[in-house]
Design an enzyme around this catalytic site. Sequence first.
Site, PDB file in Angstrom:
ATOM      1  N   ARG A   1      40.560 -42.586  40.275  1.00 14.53           N
ATOM      2  CA  ARG A   1      40.748 -42.428  38.787  1.00 14.53           C
ATOM      3  C   ARG A   1      41.012 -43.772  38.081  1.00 14.53           C
ATOM      4  O   ARG A   1      40.688 -43.424  36.687  1.00 14.53           O
ATOM      5  CB  ARG A   1      42.054 -41.541  38.922  1.00 14.53           C
ATOM      6  CG  ARG A   1      41.823 -39.828  39.401  1.00 14.53           C
ATOM      7  CD  ARG A   1      43.025 -38.996  39.101  1.00 14.53           C
ATOM      8  NE  ARG A   1      42.675 -37.758  39.645  1.00 14.53           N
ATOM      9  CZ  ARG A   1      43.543 -36.621  39.496  1.00 14.53           C
ATOM     10  NH1 ARG A   1      44.629 -36.619  38.619  1.00 14.53           N
ATOM     11  NH2 ARG A   1      43.262 -35.698  40.015  1.00 14.53           N
TER      12      ARG A   1
ATOM     13  N   ASP B   1      53.606 -31.245  27.522  1.00 14.79           N
ATOM     14  CA  ASP B   1      52.902 -31.830  28.584  1.00 14.79           C
ATOM     15  C   ASP B   1      53.132 -33.405  28.387  1.00 14.79           C
ATOM     16  O   ASP B   1      53.303 -33.811  27.182  1.00 14.79           O
ATOM     17  CB  ASP B   1      51.394 -31.454  28.861  1.00 14.79           C
ATOM     18  CG  ASP B   1      51.048 -31.635  30.285  1.00 14.79           C
ATOM     19  OD1 ASP B   1      50.914 -30.415  31.045  1.00 14.79           O
ATOM     20  OD2 ASP B   1      50.757 -32.809  30.560  1.00 14.79           O
TER      21      ASP B   1
END
Length: 282
Positions: free
Chosen positions: A43, A152
Amino acid sequence: MSSNFDVFRQNLSSAEFERIKDFIENHCGIKLPPTKKQMVEGRLRKRLRKHSFTTYEEYLDYVFTSGEGEEEIVSLIDVLTTNKTDFYREPGHFEYMRDRVLPYLLKDNDSARVKVWSAGCSSGEEPYTLSMELHGFFENIKGWSFEILATDISTEVLRKACTAIYDEEKISNLPFEIKKKFFLRSKDRNDCKVRPKPFVRKSVRFARLNLMDEKFSHDKDYDIIFCRNVIIYFDRETQERILRKLVSHLKPGRFLFLGHSETIHGMNLDVETVAPTVYRKL
């Protein structure tokens, strides 16, 4: 001279992984076991490419010690935060809310308004599902309104949630009636994209929030909080601390929904179980 492709022939060292792991745990409360090392390595490659770094060490020095990479910390958190969700995920919770919780609130609510919080909302499927259910329930009940806060830690998924454009396969398993009532399909038949209708989107307000923050700046009078498949990534002590803060934002007699793989067994929380992974504040 090194090229930007060198990084793909290098591995994230154990020391570099520990550096990232410690930061994510301290800042976000999320545990990264050794089995996640390859995931972290993969990632981060896009972030190295974006900044033209040839090694993970250069990138981490830039983020943590240079004083110049403060904004990159948000992107680092974004790429390492797991965000998987679907419309009507764990559908039993929405059925319980519709059949049990909302009728209860009709009888036990002086304000004629229902306040809902989707904590850990990811790319928006959960809060939009909540919006659809609430619109469906209240469409023939005059004088009532509702509002949904969706939060979030990841700015990237919040951008996706606000844009609210999804692959059509995301709703492939939903009943035709729900698709027709609540979704728009792209005019380009080759695009295969869908979007919740404007009235569904307008009922949801998005904001960034780190559940590890000492205090939450939001209101403390919510009727329903969904925090599903979020605390599973934290250690037990952190889970209890977060849940205690969430419960403090519920009105007495109101409801907390957790994911089916999560449990409050052994925790000292001011709630009672009313259904599997559904709790009411005492």
